[in-house]
Scaffold this motif. Structure first.
Motif, short mmCIF file in Angstrom:
data_model
loop_
_atom_site.label_atom_id
_atom_site.label_comp_id
_atom_site.label_asym_id
_atom_site.label_seq_id
_atom_site.Cartn_x
_atom_site.Cartn_y
_atom_site.Cartn_z
N GLY A 78 0.81 -1.16 -0.04
CA GLY A 78 -0.02 -0.06 0.00
C GLY A 78 0.87 1.28 -0.17
O GLY A 78 1.98 1.16 0.18
N PHE A 79 0.02 2.64 0.09
CA PHE A 79 1.00 3.66 -0.05
C PHE A 79 0.73 4.03 1.42
O PHE A 79 -0.15 4.15 2.03
CB PHE A 79 0.29 4.75 -0.92
N GLN A 80 1.91 4.87 1.72
CA GLN A 80 2.04 5.55 3.23
C GLN A 80 1.55 6.74 3.29
O GLN A 80 2.00 7.67 2.75
CB GLN A 80 3.32 5.37 3.67
N ASP A 81 0.47 7.12 4.04
CA ASP A 81 -0.18 8.37 4.26
C ASP A 81 0.65 9.08 5.40
O ASP A 81 1.24 8.60 6.30
CB ASP A 81 -1.58 8.04 4.86
N MET A 82 0.46 10.35 5.20
CA MET A 82 1.47 11.14 5.84
C MET A 82 0.55 12.59 6.54
O MET A 82 -0.23 12.93 5.85
CB MET A 82 2.59 11.82 5.20
N THR A 84 -0.40 16.36 7.52
CA THR A 84 -0.01 17.43 6.70
C THR A 84 1.25 18.50 7.10
O THR A 84 1.80 19.05 6.40
CB THR A 84 -1.16 18.56 6.59
N ASP A 85 1.52 18.05 8.58
CA ASP A 85 2.96 18.81 8.92
C ASP A 85 4.22 17.89 8.93
O ASP A 85 5.03 18.29 9.26
CB ASP A 85 2.57 19.34 10.30
N HIS A 86 3.96 17.00 8.22
CA HIS A 86 5.15 15.98 8.17
C HIS A 86 6.14 16.24 7.08
O HIS A 86 5.70 17.01 5.95
CB HIS A 86 4.66 14.54 7.71
N PRO A 87 7.25 16.08 7.03
CA PRO A 87 8.25 16.76 6.10
C PRO A 87 7.93 15.92 4.57
O PRO A 87 8.39 16.61 3.58
CB PRO A 87 9.52 15.88 6.39
N PHE A 88 7.20 14.85 4.55
CA PHE A 88 6.90 14.07 3.40
C PHE A 88 5.48 14.53 2.93
O PHE A 88 5.14 13.88 2.10
CB PHE A 88 6.99 12.57 3.56
N ALA A 89 5.08 15.40 3.68
CA ALA A 89 3.52 15.75 3.25
C ALA A 89 3.27 15.92 1.83
O ALA A 89 2.20 15.65 1.26
CB ALA A 89 3.01 16.81 4.20
N SER A 90 4.35 16.59 0.98
CA SER A 90 4.08 16.83 -0.61
C SER A 90 4.04 15.81 -1.22
O SER A 90 3.55 15.79 -2.25
CB SER A 90 5.16 18.09 -0.90
N PHE A 91 4.37 14.60 -0.66
CA PHE A 91 4.24 13.09 -1.37
C PHE A 91 3.00 12.75 -0.98
O PHE A 91 2.94 11.43 -1.65
CB PHE A 91 5.48 12.26 -0.91
N SER A 92 2.17 13.24 -0.06
CA SER A 92 1.11 12.29 0.38
C SER A 92 -0.14 12.69 -0.16
O SER A 92 -0.94 11.68 -0.66
CB SER A 92 1.10 12.56 1.96
N GLY A 93 -0.68 13.84 -0.16
CA GLY A 93 -1.87 14.09 -0.43
C GLY A 93 -2.20 14.87 -1.70
O GLY A 93 -1.45 15.71 -1.90
N SER A 96 -1.24 9.39 -1.50
CA SER A 96 0.02 9.32 -1.09
C SER A 96 0.85 8.66 -2.42
O SER A 96 0.33 7.97 -3.18
CB SER A 96 0.06 8.59 -0.12
N CYS A 97 2.07 9.11 -2.72
CA CYS A 97 2.95 8.52 -3.63
C CYS A 97 3.99 7.73 -2.99
O CYS A 97 4.83 7.08 -3.74
CB CYS A 97 3.46 9.62 -4.32
N LEU A 213 10.15 2.29 2.90
CA LEU A 213 9.58 3.17 1.96
C LEU A 213 10.13 3.56 0.77
O LEU A 213 11.31 3.93 0.82
CB LEU A 213 9.16 4.49 2.98
N LEU A 214 9.57 3.68 -0.27
CA LEU A 214 10.34 4.42 -1.47
C LEU A 214 9.47 5.58 -1.70
O LEU A 214 8.41 5.83 -1.98
CB LEU A 214 10.16 3.48 -2.73
N LYS A 215 10.33 6.82 -1.65
CA LYS A 215 9.99 8.13 -1.83
C LYS A 215 10.34 8.60 -3.41
O LYS A 215 11.34 8.82 -3.52
CB LYS A 215 10.65 9.17 -0.95
N PRO A 216 9.29 8.36 -4.30
CA PRO A 216 9.46 8.44 -5.69
C PRO A 216 10.01 9.69 -6.31
O PRO A 216 9.31 10.85 -5.50
CB PRO A 216 8.07 7.85 -6.30
N SER A 217 10.61 9.88 -7.26
CA SER A 217 10.86 11.18 -7.79
C SER A 217 10.74 11.14 -9.49
O SER A 217 11.01 12.16 -10.12
CB SER A 217 12.47 11.68 -7.65
#
Length: 246
Positions: A78-82, A84-93, A96-97, A213-217
């Motif tokens: 699955g995808f990991q939700d974050m 809104t105040d998390h450093p990864f928030a821009s990947f989330s909603g 989530s990516c 976790l894979l944080k995609p780019s």
């Protein structure tokens, strides 16, 4: 690449696969508004959800000593939700990516990714003849405090939830004392059946159980049924998309 699809037959190539018929496939793809890779993946996953093994992906890391690739299958969980105040928030909603998986801290992939964090996942969908190559940074969350996000409250909870949601057999495999990749020897200690205590409750995860976790780019999407290929790139907090030649 293996699948239960008849395209495994010897001599079947890209053109043959492109001629496959599927009632679910949009024949007016070229005229539809372009979707992001995340939207496309949601559709692909939903269409293949009933296919056994459709949640298995291949992930490649780089051996830092030899500079050669190492590839293996892992289970996409699955995808990991974050928040809104998390450093990864821009990947989330809103969707989530960040790809969620798990692994053993003692495995070679972890040691490789610590030194060479860039990894690539390949996900093939045989029902619709689609391929996703998802490249990004591989991150780990464990129980020993050795990784950057081991003390991240949100990811600590995510790791615990993943452990609890796994099958009994999967939990048992992590509780064995055998070190991945070392010479085989019989188990030296008993493993709690199903990873549960005498009351049937799930035991805590061992420290070497890692949330991965894979944080995609960068995502390269290919659809063989109509030779459509698209590249999505993440930069400065935003995804951009471009159609390219297959």
């Amino acid at each position: 690449m293996s699948s239960n699809n008849s395209n495994e037959a010897f001599g079947v190539g890209q053109i043959d696969i492109g001629q496959q018929e599927d009632d679910d496939i949009d024949n007016n793809w070229d005229h539809a508004p372009r979707k992001s890779w995340r939207e496309l993946l949601e559709i692909s996953n939903n269409r293949s959800r009933k296919i056994r093994g459709s949640n298995y992906v291949q992930i490649a890391t780089v051996d830092p000593e030899t500079k050669t690739p190492r590839c293996r299958c892992v289970v996409f969980r699955g995808f990991q939700d974050m928040p809104t105040d998390h450093p990864f928030a821009s990947f989330s909603g809103p969707s989530s990516c960040i790809l969620r998986m798990c692994t053993d801290n003692r495995s070679q992939k972890v040691q490789q990714a610590v030194q060479e964090p860039t990894a690539e996942v390949v996900w093939w969908f045989p029902k619709t003849s689609e391929q996703y190559r998802i490249r990004g940074e591989l991150l780990f969350v464990g129980g020993e405090g050795k990784f950057q996000y081991d003390h991240d409250e949100h990811l600590i909870i995510a790791r615990k939830q993943l452990w609890g949601n796994m099958s009994d057999a999967a939990r048992e495999s992590f509780l064995e004392d055998a070190v991945p990749g070392q010479a085989y020897r019989p188990a030296q200690q008993a493993v709690p059946i199903g990873g549960r205590d005498q009351d049937g409750k799930v035991v805590p995860p061992p420290n070497h159980f890692l949330l991965m976790l894979l944080k995609p780019s960068y995502v390269d999407y290919l659809r063989l049924t109509n030779q459509y290929r698209q590249v999505d790139v993440y930069d400065n907090g935003h995804w951009s998309s471009e159609r390219v030649n297959p």
